[in-house]
Design a protein around this motif. Sequence first.
Motif, PDB file in Angstrom:
ATOM      1  N   VAL A  13       0.894  -0.960  -0.064  1.00 29.45           N
ATOM      2  CA  VAL A  13      -0.001  -0.111   0.116  1.00 29.45           C
ATOM      3  C   VAL A  13       0.848   1.310   0.062  1.00 29.45           C
ATOM      4  O   VAL A  13       1.807   1.049   0.490  1.00 29.45           O
ATOM      5  N   GLY A  14       0.407   2.226  -0.564  1.00 32.66           N
ATOM      6  CA  GLY A  14       1.165   3.462  -0.767  1.00 32.66           C
ATOM      7  C   GLY A  14       1.807   3.698  -1.953  1.00 32.66           C
ATOM      8  O   GLY A  14       1.540   3.227  -3.095  1.00 32.66           O
ATOM      9  N   VAL A  15       2.735   4.679  -1.881  1.00 30.49           N
ATOM     10  CA  VAL A  15       3.577   5.007  -3.371  1.00 30.49           C
ATOM     11  C   VAL A  15       4.939   4.806  -2.873  1.00 30.49           C
ATOM     12  O   VAL A  15       5.520   5.426  -2.050  1.00 30.49           O
ATOM     13  N   GLU A  16       5.634   4.026  -3.427  1.00 28.94           N
ATOM     14  CA  GLU A  16       6.880   3.864  -3.326  1.00 28.94           C
ATOM     15  C   GLU A  16       7.880   5.219  -3.436  1.00 28.94           C
ATOM     16  O   GLU A  16       7.445   6.216  -3.994  1.00 28.94           O
ATOM     17  N   ASN A  17       8.993   5.325  -2.498  1.00 31.65           N
ATOM     18  CA  ASN A  17       9.874   6.626  -2.479  1.00 31.65           C
ATOM     19  C   ASN A  17       8.887   7.661  -1.669  1.00 31.65           C
ATOM     20  O   ASN A  17       9.558   8.750  -1.418  1.00 31.65           O
ATOM     21  N   VAL A  18       7.751   7.479  -1.111  1.00 31.04           N
ATOM     22  CA  VAL A  18       6.844   8.408  -0.522  1.00 31.04           C
ATOM     23  C   VAL A  18       6.708   7.663   0.982  1.00 31.04           C
ATOM     24  O   VAL A  18       7.178   7.905   1.852  1.00 31.04           O
ATOM     25  N   MET A  19       5.627   7.247   0.753  1.00 28.86           N
ATOM     26  CA  MET A  19       4.936   6.329   1.955  1.00 28.86           C
ATOM     27  C   MET A  19       4.534   5.045   1.327  1.00 28.86           C
ATOM     28  O   MET A  19       3.581   4.997   0.644  1.00 28.86           O
ATOM     29  N   TYR A  20       5.157   3.930   1.866  1.00 22.22           N
ATOM     30  CA  TYR A  20       5.134   2.671   1.183  1.00 22.22           C
ATOM     31  C   TYR A  20       5.163   1.418   2.153  1.00 22.22           C
ATOM     32  O   TYR A  20       6.131   1.497   3.160  1.00 22.22           O
ATOM     33  N   ALA A  21       4.391   0.426   2.173  1.00 21.76           N
ATOM     34  CA  ALA A  21       4.420  -0.558   3.116  1.00 21.76           C
ATOM     35  C   ALA A  21       4.154  -1.652   2.365  1.00 21.76           C
ATOM     36  O   ALA A  21       3.253  -1.899   1.648  1.00 21.76           O
ATOM     37  N   GLN A  22       4.909  -2.732   2.505  1.00 20.82           N
ATOM     38  CA  GLN A  22       4.780  -3.973   1.756  1.00 20.82           C
ATOM     39  C   GLN A  22       4.763  -5.081   3.014  1.00 20.82           C
ATOM     40  O   GLN A  22       5.623  -5.354   3.940  1.00 20.82           O
ATOM     41  N   VAL A  23       3.509  -6.056   3.106  1.00 24.67           N
ATOM     42  CA  VAL A  23       3.387  -6.813   4.143  1.00 24.67           C
ATOM     43  C   VAL A  23       3.362  -8.270   3.501  1.00 24.67           C
ATOM     44  O   VAL A  23       2.503  -8.412   2.545  1.00 24.67           O
ATOM     45  N   GLN A  74       9.441  -3.140  18.684  1.00 25.34           N
ATOM     46  CA  GLN A  74       9.303  -1.828  19.214  1.00 25.34           C
ATOM     47  C   GLN A  74       8.188  -1.098  19.238  1.00 25.34           C
ATOM     48  O   GLN A  74       7.323  -1.676  18.412  1.00 25.34           O
ATOM     49  N   GLN A  75       7.892   0.066  19.666  1.00 23.53           N
ATOM     50  CA  GLN A  75       6.648   0.758  19.455  1.00 23.53           C
ATOM     51  C   GLN A  75       6.680   1.529  18.088  1.00 23.53           C
ATOM     52  O   GLN A  75       7.548   2.154  17.769  1.00 23.53           O
ATOM     53  N   LEU A  76       5.571   1.125  17.252  1.00 27.41           N
ATOM     54  CA  LEU A  76       5.238   1.633  15.878  1.00 27.41           C
ATOM     55  C   LEU A  76       4.956   3.207  16.030  1.00 27.41           C
ATOM     56  O   LEU A  76       3.996   3.665  17.163  1.00 27.41           O
ATOM     57  N   PRO A  77       5.735   4.101  15.501  1.00 30.89           N
ATOM     58  CA  PRO A  77       5.189   5.443  15.318  1.00 30.89           C
ATOM     59  C   PRO A  77       3.841   5.483  14.831  1.00 30.89           C
ATOM     60  O   PRO A  77       3.498   4.627  14.006  1.00 30.89           O
ATOM     61  N   PRO A  78       3.018   6.409  15.194  1.00 35.47           N
ATOM     62  CA  PRO A  78       1.367   6.514  14.695  1.00 35.47           C
ATOM     63  C   PRO A  78       1.275   6.469  13.157  1.00 35.47           C
ATOM     64  O   PRO A  78       0.314   5.998  12.787  1.00 35.47           O
ATOM     65  N   GLU A  79       2.463   7.308  12.825  1.00 35.95           N
ATOM     66  CA  GLU A  79       2.069   7.520  11.108  1.00 35.95           C
ATOM     67  C   GLU A  79       2.610   6.154  10.430  1.00 35.95           C
ATOM     68  O   GLU A  79       1.704   5.561   9.424  1.00 35.95           O
ATOM     69  N   VAL A  80       3.600   5.126  11.014  1.00 38.50           N
ATOM     70  CA  VAL A  80       3.765   3.930  10.339  1.00 38.50           C
ATOM     71  C   VAL A  80       2.345   2.961  10.776  1.00 38.50           C
ATOM     72  O   VAL A  80       2.206   2.321   9.924  1.00 38.50           O
ATOM     73  N   LYS A  81       1.863   2.844  11.849  1.00 38.03           N
ATOM     74  CA  LYS A  81       0.581   2.163  12.295  1.00 38.03           C
ATOM     75  C   LYS A  81      -0.428   2.711  11.168  1.00 38.03           C
ATOM     76  O   LYS A  81      -1.044   1.653  10.853  1.00 38.03           O
ATOM     77  N   LYS A  82      -0.573   3.833  10.990  1.00 36.31           N
ATOM     78  CA  LYS A  82      -1.560   4.286   9.930  1.00 36.31           C
ATOM     79  C   LYS A  82      -1.383   3.692   8.725  1.00 36.31           C
ATOM     80  O   LYS A  82      -2.364   3.373   7.865  1.00 36.31           O
ATOM     81  N   LEU A  83      -0.133   3.691   8.178  1.00 35.17           N
ATOM     82  CA  LEU A  83       0.277   3.214   6.827  1.00 35.17           C
ATOM     83  C   LEU A  83       0.229   1.711   6.957  1.00 35.17           C
ATOM     84  O   LEU A  83      -0.420   1.031   5.918  1.00 35.17           O
ATOM     85  N   LEU A  84       0.337   0.980   7.952  1.00 33.96           N
ATOM     86  CA  LEU A  84       0.186  -0.516   8.038  1.00 33.96           C
ATOM     87  C   LEU A  84      -0.938  -1.274   7.937  1.00 33.96           C
ATOM     88  O   LEU A  84      -1.218  -2.097   7.443  1.00 33.96           O
ATOM     89  N   LYS A  85      -2.024  -0.460   8.854  1.00 37.23           N
ATOM     90  CA  LYS A  85      -3.353  -0.968   8.913  1.00 37.23           C
ATOM     91  C   LYS A  85      -3.884  -1.440   7.588  1.00 37.23           C
ATOM     92  O   LYS A  85      -4.625  -2.505   7.718  1.00 37.23           O
ATOM     93  N   PRO A  86      -3.875  -0.560   6.608  1.00 41.57           N
ATOM     94  CA  PRO A  86      -4.651  -0.649   5.421  1.00 41.57           C
ATOM     95  C   PRO A  86      -3.784  -2.004   4.820  1.00 41.57           C
ATOM     96  O   PRO A  86      -4.684  -2.827   4.196  1.00 41.57           O
ATOM     97  N   ALA A  87      -2.669  -2.095   4.735  1.00 34.34           N
ATOM     98  CA  ALA A  87      -2.039  -3.358   4.121  1.00 34.34           C
ATOM     99  C   ALA A  87      -2.491  -4.546   4.725  1.00 34.34           C
ATOM    100  O   ALA A  87      -2.762  -5.551   4.423  1.00 34.34           O
ATOM    101  N   VAL A  88      -2.548  -4.461   6.026  1.00 37.35           N
ATOM    102  CA  VAL A  88      -2.926  -5.669   6.913  1.00 37.35           C
ATOM    103  C   VAL A  88      -4.574  -6.047   6.555  1.00 37.35           C
ATOM    104  O   VAL A  88      -4.815  -7.237   6.645  1.00 37.35           O
ATOM    105  N   SER A  89      -5.469  -4.999   6.450  1.00 39.55           N
ATOM    106  CA  SER A  89      -6.701  -4.887   6.436  1.00 39.55           C
ATOM    107  C   SER A  89      -6.842  -5.693   5.068  1.00 39.55           C
ATOM    108  O   SER A  89      -7.686  -6.606   4.569  1.00 39.55           O
ATOM    109  N   MET A  90      -6.080  -5.380   3.864  1.00 40.67           N
ATOM    110  CA  MET A  90      -6.068  -6.013   2.628  1.00 40.67           C
ATOM    111  C   MET A  90      -5.588  -7.612   2.624  1.00 40.67           C
ATOM    112  O   MET A  90      -6.283  -8.277   2.215  1.00 40.67           O
TER     113      MET A  90
END
Length: 185
Positions: free
Chosen positions: A45-55, A126-142
């Motif tokens: 989810v996201g745009v590579e080189n901007v905000m991107y997560a691969q799960v 470790q504790q996830l920063p809130p912005e990383v958690k917001k990015l990862l939740k859609p990928a996990v939901s997918m």
Amino acid sequence: MIRTKAKILTVAFAAAVLGGCASYSISEQDMTNYLQDSVSLEQSVGVENVMYAQVAVEDLEVKIGRADADRVSVFASTNAQVQMLSMQSMGLDLDVEFSAVPEYDKESGEVYLKSLRLERFDESSQQLPPEVKKLLKPAVSMIGYALSKQPVYKLDSSKVQEALIKSAEPNLVIRNNKLVIELFD
């Protein structure tokens, strides 16, 4: 006379076979093995080189009727690669739990997970920063969405008992931490 005897023998044989296979049980291990062998779950989810997560799901475990009597829980160990703006890419190990209601498709002989809920979402080191958690939740939901669109178990039509159960249009229930596909309620 011969036809009558043949019909009686056929009915008697069918009754004996169906009597011996009025239900078919799917254990937690059966479903776990099926998912690990048959389902590949990887989402980005996201745009590579901007905000991107691969799960990617690395390991799955299924529990049937343990947390809720009518639900199946799927525990997944996942690996996530996260990239945010100019920060260096980071690898995360996530533990995810979904729960869902099993549903049997009588035509195909497949079990699907419906009404999927994300129950738990933890990062192990470790504790996830809130912005990383917001990015990862859609990928996990997918991943959960993909899991609900693929069968989590399928009866094998080449095996006599499973083919007979499938052709009889049975019902699905959870009993003793197993999915039971049964001919009679």
